[in-house]
Design a protein around this motif. Structure first.
Motif, mmCIF file in Angstrom:
data_model
loop_
_atom_site.group_PDB
_atom_site.id
_atom_site.type_symbol
_atom_site.label_atom_id
_atom_site.label_comp_id
_atom_site.label_asym_id
_atom_site.label_seq_id
_atom_site.Cartn_x
_atom_site.Cartn_y
_atom_site.Cartn_z
ATOM 1 N N ASP A 83 0.811 -1.230 0.000
ATOM 2 C CA ASP A 83 0.000 0.000 0.000
ATOM 3 C C ASP A 83 0.841 1.275 0.000
ATOM 4 O O ASP A 83 0.276 2.368 -0.012
ATOM 5 N N ASP A 84 2.154 1.154 0.022
ATOM 6 C CA ASP A 84 3.011 2.351 -0.045
ATOM 7 C C ASP A 84 3.157 2.854 -1.479
ATOM 8 O O ASP A 84 3.561 4.005 -1.690
ATOM 9 N N THR A 85 2.870 2.003 -2.439
ATOM 10 C CA THR A 85 2.956 2.346 -3.861
ATOM 11 C C THR A 85 1.652 1.928 -4.526
ATOM 12 O O THR A 85 0.876 1.147 -3.951
ATOM 13 N N PRO A 86 1.381 2.421 -5.735
ATOM 14 C CA PRO A 86 0.111 2.076 -6.384
ATOM 15 C C PRO A 86 -0.121 0.582 -6.525
ATOM 16 O O PRO A 86 -1.260 0.118 -6.448
ATOM 17 N N PRO A 139 7.332 -0.956 -6.081
ATOM 18 C CA PRO A 139 8.006 -0.946 -4.781
ATOM 19 C C PRO A 139 9.535 -0.903 -4.874
ATOM 20 O O PRO A 139 10.192 -0.244 -4.062
ATOM 21 N N VAL A 140 10.093 -1.597 -5.862
ATOM 22 C CA VAL A 140 11.548 -1.567 -6.050
ATOM 23 C C VAL A 140 11.991 -0.179 -6.491
ATOM 24 O O VAL A 140 12.987 0.361 -5.988
ATOM 25 N N ILE A 141 11.254 0.414 -7.400
ATOM 26 C CA ILE A 141 11.577 1.769 -7.864
ATOM 27 C C ILE A 141 11.512 2.755 -6.698
ATOM 28 O O ILE A 141 12.394 3.603 -6.540
ATOM 29 N N ALA A 142 10.469 2.622 -5.861
ATOM 30 C CA ALA A 142 10.327 3.508 -4.701
ATOM 31 C C ALA A 142 11.453 3.307 -3.695
ATOM 32 O O ALA A 142 11.944 4.265 -3.091
ATOM 33 N N ALA A 143 11.879 2.057 -3.521
ATOM 34 C CA ALA A 143 12.945 1.751 -2.559
ATOM 35 C C ALA A 143 14.268 2.395 -2.957
ATOM 36 O O ALA A 143 15.062 2.775 -2.094
ATOM 37 N N LEU A 144 14.505 2.517 -4.256
ATOM 38 C CA LEU A 144 15.776 3.059 -4.749
ATOM 39 C C LEU A 144 15.693 4.555 -5.063
ATOM 40 O O LEU A 144 16.726 5.184 -5.329
ATOM 41 N N GLU A 145 14.513 5.112 -5.014
ATOM 42 C CA GLU A 145 14.330 6.522 -5.371
ATOM 43 C C GLU A 145 15.198 7.429 -4.490
ATOM 44 O O GLU A 145 15.232 7.293 -3.274
ATOM 45 N N GLY A 146 15.923 8.324 -5.132
ATOM 46 C CA GLY A 146 16.775 9.261 -4.411
ATOM 47 C C GLY A 146 18.162 8.739 -4.092
ATOM 48 O O GLY A 146 19.006 9.486 -3.592
ATOM 49 N N SER A 147 18.423 7.470 -4.386
ATOM 50 C CA SER A 147 19.722 6.868 -4.069
ATOM 51 C C SER A 147 20.757 7.103 -5.162
ATOM 52 O O SER A 147 21.958 6.924 -4.928
ATOM 53 N N GLY A 148 20.283 7.441 -6.351
ATOM 54 C CA GLY A 148 21.192 7.539 -7.490
ATOM 55 C C GLY A 148 21.503 6.194 -8.109
ATOM 56 O O GLY A 148 22.315 6.110 -9.035
#
Length: 214
Positions: free
Chosen positions: A135-138, A146-155
């Motif tokens: 439920d944290d992502t669509p 969820p994988v994209i969200a987990a890595l977001e902002g990490s470069g």
């Protein structure tokens, strides 16, 4: 297959870092009993539970899946923190990877609010840059969000520099979908559609592999 040093490691949570099968089994069977469904054995639970509640409960409970989900959440939240049990060697694995200054995150199909409470309760928040749950992502695993969200902002982009370690077919599927390196933890099911690169029987086994790489 030889493993290369990653830039990021993504972990599933349930039954990869912590043993939660007994809690899930109990909470689910209390829900089944209250709603007149036949209880599942622990082996059935292990075979059938992998997708998030919003993806799996409609198949189990039909149009009444939302009330069933609320009841399950009540049963689960009553016991999950007090019975949370880390796998032997799991924290040592996380501490070792943190010392290597790798980016780390949890990507789970457990509801995000429950997941973060467990991470905080066990004292492991210091190891993870992000904790992403259902439920944290669509969409939830095996969708790539969820994988994209987990890595977001990490470069760091999803791909061959990212390990995904998990214990279910859903974990292997999302690893393949995002181009990450799929690594299996624990017992193997009879059938597995998506291949994994390496399997680890335990965190001791994983630790041995890590020491060869770093």
């Amino acid at each position: 297959m030889e493993l290369k040093k990653p830039k990021a490691v993504l972990f599933d949570w349930d039954n990869t870092l912590v043993n939660t099968w007994p809690v899930i089994h109990e909470a689910l069977n209390k829900t089944f009993s209250a709603l007149g469904h036949t209880p599942w054995s622990i082996d059935q639970v292990k075979q059938r539970v992998a997708r998030s509640m919003r993806d799996s409960f409609p198949d189990i409970f039909g149009e009444n899946w939302k009330p069933a989900g609320e009841l399950y959440q009540q049963n689960f939240r009553a016991i999950h923190l007090e019975r949370l049990q880390a796998f032997e060697g799991a924290e040592a694995t996380l501490a070792f990877l943190r010392r290597q200054q790798l980016y780390m995150a949890v990507v789970s199909n457990k509801k995000g609010v429950n997941l973060r409470k467990e991470v905080q309760h066990i004292g492991w928040g210091k190891y993870f840059d992000k904790v992403i749950g259902a439920d944290d992502t669509p969409r939830d695993k095996p969708a790539p969000e969820p994988v994209i969200a987990a890595l977001e902002g990490s470069g760091i982009k999803p791909g061959a520099d990212v390990w995904f370690i998990g214990d279910s077919a859903v974990d292997m599927e999302v690893a393949h979908a995002t181009g990450c390196v799929p690594l299996w933890y624990g017992e193997l099911p009879e059938k597995l559609e998506h291949a994994f690169h390496v399997r680890f029987d335990s965190h001791g086994d994983l630790a041995k592999a890590l020491k060869k790489i770093f």
